[in-house]
Design a protein around this motif. Structure first.
Motif, PDB file in Angstrom:
ATOM      1  N   ARG A  27     -14.916   0.397   1.030  1.00  0.00           N
ATOM      2  CA  ARG A  27     -16.483  -0.407   1.836  1.00  0.00           C
ATOM      3  C   ARG A  27     -16.958  -0.249   3.093  1.00  0.00           C
ATOM      4  N   HIS A  28     -15.417  -0.523   3.137  1.00  0.00           N
ATOM      5  CA  HIS A  28     -15.389  -0.151   5.414  1.00  0.00           C
ATOM      6  C   HIS A  28     -15.136   1.033   5.344  1.00  0.00           C
ATOM      7  N   MET A  29     -14.993   1.544   6.686  1.00  0.00           N
ATOM      8  CA  MET A  29     -14.647   2.799   7.448  1.00  0.00           C
ATOM      9  C   MET A  29     -13.454   3.069   7.068  1.00  0.00           C
ATOM     10  N   CYS A  30     -12.874   2.149   8.228  1.00  0.00           N
ATOM     11  CA  CYS A  30     -10.655   2.283   8.175  1.00  0.00           C
ATOM     12  C   CYS A  30      -9.951   2.233   7.241  1.00  0.00           C
ATOM     13  N   SER A  31     -10.808   1.810   5.821  1.00  0.00           N
ATOM     14  CA  SER A  31      -9.932   2.222   4.847  1.00  0.00           C
ATOM     15  C   SER A  31     -10.461   3.105   4.331  1.00  0.00           C
ATOM     16  N   ARG A  32     -11.277   3.766   5.283  1.00  0.00           N
ATOM     17  CA  ARG A  32     -11.857   5.022   3.617  1.00  0.00           C
ATOM     18  C   ARG A  32     -10.546   6.718   4.428  1.00  0.00           C
ATOM     19  N   TRP A  33     -10.238   5.934   5.773  1.00  0.00           N
ATOM     20  CA  TRP A  33     -10.059   6.577   6.429  1.00  0.00           C
ATOM     21  C   TRP A  33      -8.575   6.679   5.693  1.00  0.00           C
ATOM     22  N   PHE A  34      -7.836   5.522   5.446  1.00  0.00           N
ATOM     23  CA  PHE A  34      -5.859   5.479   4.573  1.00  0.00           C
ATOM     24  C   PHE A  34      -6.539   5.937   3.317  1.00  0.00           C
ATOM     25  N   LEU A  35      -7.101   5.574   2.608  1.00  0.00           N
ATOM     26  CA  LEU A  35      -6.962   6.460   1.336  1.00  0.00           C
ATOM     27  C   LEU A  35      -7.590   8.180   1.446  1.00  0.00           C
ATOM     28  N   GLN A  36      -7.814   8.321   2.615  1.00  0.00           N
ATOM     29  CA  GLN A  36      -8.056   9.989   3.036  1.00  0.00           C
ATOM     30  C   GLN A  36      -6.738  10.397   3.701  1.00  0.00           C
ATOM     31  N   CYS A  37      -5.312   9.897   4.587  1.00  0.00           N
ATOM     32  CA  CYS A  37      -4.096   9.845   4.646  1.00  0.00           C
ATOM     33  C   CYS A  37      -3.522  10.161   3.208  1.00  0.00           C
ATOM     34  N   VAL A  38      -3.867   9.258   2.778  1.00  0.00           N
ATOM     35  CA  VAL A  38      -3.288   8.986   1.269  1.00  0.00           C
ATOM     36  C   VAL A  38      -3.216  10.149   0.144  1.00  0.00           C
ATOM     37  N   GLU A  39      -4.607  10.477   0.314  1.00  0.00           N
ATOM     38  CA  GLU A  39      -4.832  11.519   0.101  1.00  0.00           C
ATOM     39  C   GLU A  39      -4.467  13.154   0.170  1.00  0.00           C
ATOM     40  N   ASP A  40      -4.870  13.336   1.220  1.00  0.00           N
ATOM     41  CA  ASP A  40      -3.945  14.222   2.582  1.00  0.00           C
ATOM     42  C   ASP A  40      -2.913  14.668   2.061  1.00  0.00           C
ATOM     43  N   ASN A  41      -1.867  13.527   1.843  1.00  0.00           N
ATOM     44  CA  ASN A  41      -0.483  13.659   2.070  1.00  0.00           C
ATOM     45  C   ASN A  41       0.008  13.394   0.912  1.00  0.00           C
ATOM     46  N   PHE A  42      -0.707  13.543  -0.324  1.00  0.00           N
ATOM     47  CA  PHE A  42      -0.554  13.728  -1.901  1.00  0.00           C
ATOM     48  C   PHE A  42       0.761  12.638  -1.916  1.00  0.00           C
ATOM     49  N   LEU A  43       0.480  11.233  -1.016  1.00  0.00           N
ATOM     50  CA  LEU A  43       1.557  10.347  -1.634  1.00  0.00           C
ATOM     51  C   LEU A  43       0.498   9.386  -2.665  1.00  0.00           C
ATOM     52  N   ILE A  44       1.827   8.458  -4.138  1.00  0.00           N
ATOM     53  CA  ILE A  44       1.981   8.544  -4.597  1.00  0.00           C
ATOM     54  C   ILE A  44       1.519   6.327  -4.868  1.00  0.00           C
ATOM     55  N   GLN A  45       0.648   6.023  -4.788  1.00  0.00           N
ATOM     56  CA  GLN A  45       0.528   4.661  -5.586  1.00  0.00           C
ATOM     57  C   GLN A  45       1.419   3.871  -6.331  1.00  0.00           C
ATOM     58  N   VAL A  46       2.330   3.070  -5.749  1.00  0.00           N
ATOM     59  CA  VAL A  46       2.873   2.561  -7.514  1.00  0.00           C
ATOM     60  C   VAL A  46       2.738   1.111  -8.016  1.00  0.00           C
ATOM     61  N   VAL A  47       2.080   0.135  -6.675  1.00  0.00           N
ATOM     62  CA  VAL A  47       1.966  -1.009  -7.341  1.00  0.00           C
ATOM     63  C   VAL A  47       0.087  -1.000  -7.709  1.00  0.00           C
ATOM     64  N   GLU A  48       0.109  -1.708  -8.591  1.00  0.00           N
ATOM     65  CA  GLU A  48      -0.620  -1.976  -9.472  1.00  0.00           C
ATOM     66  C   GLU A  48      -1.616  -3.118 -10.015  1.00  0.00           C
ATOM     67  N   GLU A  49      -0.353  -3.873  -9.656  1.00  0.00           N
ATOM     68  CA  GLU A  49      -0.899  -5.180  -9.720  1.00  0.00           C
ATOM     69  C   GLU A  49      -1.602  -6.391  -8.795  1.00  0.00           C
ATOM     70  N   PRO A  50      -2.337  -7.274  -8.670  1.00  0.00           N
ATOM     71  CA  PRO A  50      -3.114  -7.656  -7.732  1.00  0.00           C
ATOM     72  C   PRO A  50      -1.830  -8.543  -7.369  1.00  0.00           C
ATOM     73  N   THR A  51      -1.820  -8.773  -5.408  1.00  0.00           N
ATOM     74  CA  THR A  51      -1.165  -9.165  -4.810  1.00  0.00           C
ATOM     75  C   THR A  51      -1.017 -10.440  -3.092  1.00  0.00           C
ATOM     76  N   ARG A  52      -2.339 -10.543  -3.556  1.00  0.00           N
ATOM     77  CA  ARG A  52      -2.246 -11.388  -2.849  1.00  0.00           C
ATOM     78  C   ARG A  52      -4.045 -11.635  -3.391  1.00  0.00           C
ATOM     79  N   GLN A  53      -3.793 -13.507  -3.336  1.00  0.00           N
ATOM     80  CA  GLN A  53      -5.742 -13.765  -4.151  1.00  0.00           C
ATOM     81  C   GLN A  53      -5.610 -12.669  -4.921  1.00  0.00           C
ATOM     82  N   GLY A  54      -5.707 -11.752  -6.165  1.00  0.00           N
ATOM     83  CA  GLY A  54      -6.441 -11.198  -6.638  1.00  0.00           C
ATOM     84  C   GLY A  54      -6.579 -10.041  -6.437  1.00  0.00           C
ATOM     85  N   VAL A  55      -5.957  -9.657  -4.899  1.00  0.00           N
ATOM     86  CA  VAL A  55      -6.611  -8.328  -4.047  1.00  0.00           C
ATOM     87  C   VAL A  55      -5.238  -7.388  -4.004  1.00  0.00           C
ATOM     88  N   LEU A  56      -4.739  -6.434  -4.481  1.00  0.00           N
ATOM     89  CA  LEU A  56      -3.997  -5.651  -3.906  1.00  0.00           C
ATOM     90  C   LEU A  56      -3.673  -5.160  -3.049  1.00  0.00           C
TER      91      LEU A  56
END
Length: 170
Positions: free
Chosen positions: A68-97
Motif C-alpha cells: 500500500r505504501h510508496m516506500c514499500s513499493r520502492w523496496f519491492l521494485q529494488c528486490v525485483e530489479d536486482n533479481f533477489l529471492i525472498q526465502v522466508v515464508e512465515e510471519p515473524t512478528r504478530q502475524g506479519v512478515l
C-alpha cells in the motif's frame, strides 16, 4: 538504518559469500532508504549475497508482491530489479512478515525455519543455512568459442543451402 557485512571464504579460497544484515526503523526517511539502495548496489557485486533484514514494511503482501505504501513499493521494485529471492515464508512478528532473508542466487539459502524468539524480542527467530559451494555443479552444457570457429567451413555450408527451399520452409 543499522547494518553490518560479513564475508565468508569458501574452503577452496576461490569464492566467497557476502552476508549483510540491516535494520530499517519503521519511520526511516526516504533519503536513508536511498542510501541503503546504493549500499545494496555495491553488495550485489558479490556473486553470492545473503541479505538478512528487519525492513519494517508490514504492508507488503509477498505472495503477489503488492503493497500500500510508496516506500514499500520502492523496496519491492529494488528486490525485483536486482533479481533477489525472498526465502522466508512465515510471519515473524504478530502475524506479519517483517524479517526477511534475500539472496541473489537460487539455492544459496536453504532449510529456513521461523520459530521461537531470542530473549525478550517480539520477533520470531529466523534460522537458515547458507549452502556455500553446493550450487557449483559442473555443467555438461558445451559452450562454443566463436573465435575458434572455422569460418570458411561455416560460409561454405551456408552457401550450399538452397535459399529457395529455406524461404519456402522446406
Amino acid at each position: 538504518m543499522k547494518s553490518f557485512r560479513l564475508r565468508i571464504k569458501e574452503q577452496d579460497n576461490i569464492g566467497e559469500t557476502v552476508v549483510s544484515a540491516y535494520y530499517r526503523p519503521p519511520d526511516q526517511e526516504k533519503e536513508v532508504d536511498e542510501a541503503f539502495y546504493k549500499q545494496l548496489e555495491e553488495a550485489l557485486q558479490s556473486p553470492a549475497l545473503v541479505l538478512m533484514e528487519d525492513f519494517n514494511h508490514p504492508d507488503i503482501y509477498w505472495v503477489s508482491n503488492l503493497s500500500r505504501h510508496m516506500c514499500s513499493r520502492w523496496f519491492l521494485q529494488c528486490v525485483e530489479d536486482n533479481f533477489l529471492i525472498q526465502v522466508v515464508e512465515e510471519p515473524t512478528r504478530q502475524g506479519v512478515l517483517l524479517d526477511l532473508v534475500l539472496s541473489n542466487r537460487d539455492g544459496l539459502v536453504g532449510v529456513v525455519k521461523v520459530e521461537g524468539s531470542l530473549g525478550c524480542r517480539d520477533h520470531e527467530m529466523v534460522e537458515f543455512k547458507i549452502l556455500c559451494g553446493r550450487s557449483k555443479a559442473k555443467s555438461r552444457i558445451a559452450t562454443l568459442a566463436i573465435q575458434r570457429a572455422n569460418s570458411d567451413l561455416f560460409w561454405g555450408l551456408l552457401g550450399s543451402l538452397s535459399w529457395a527451399r529455406v524461404l519456402e520452409g522446406k
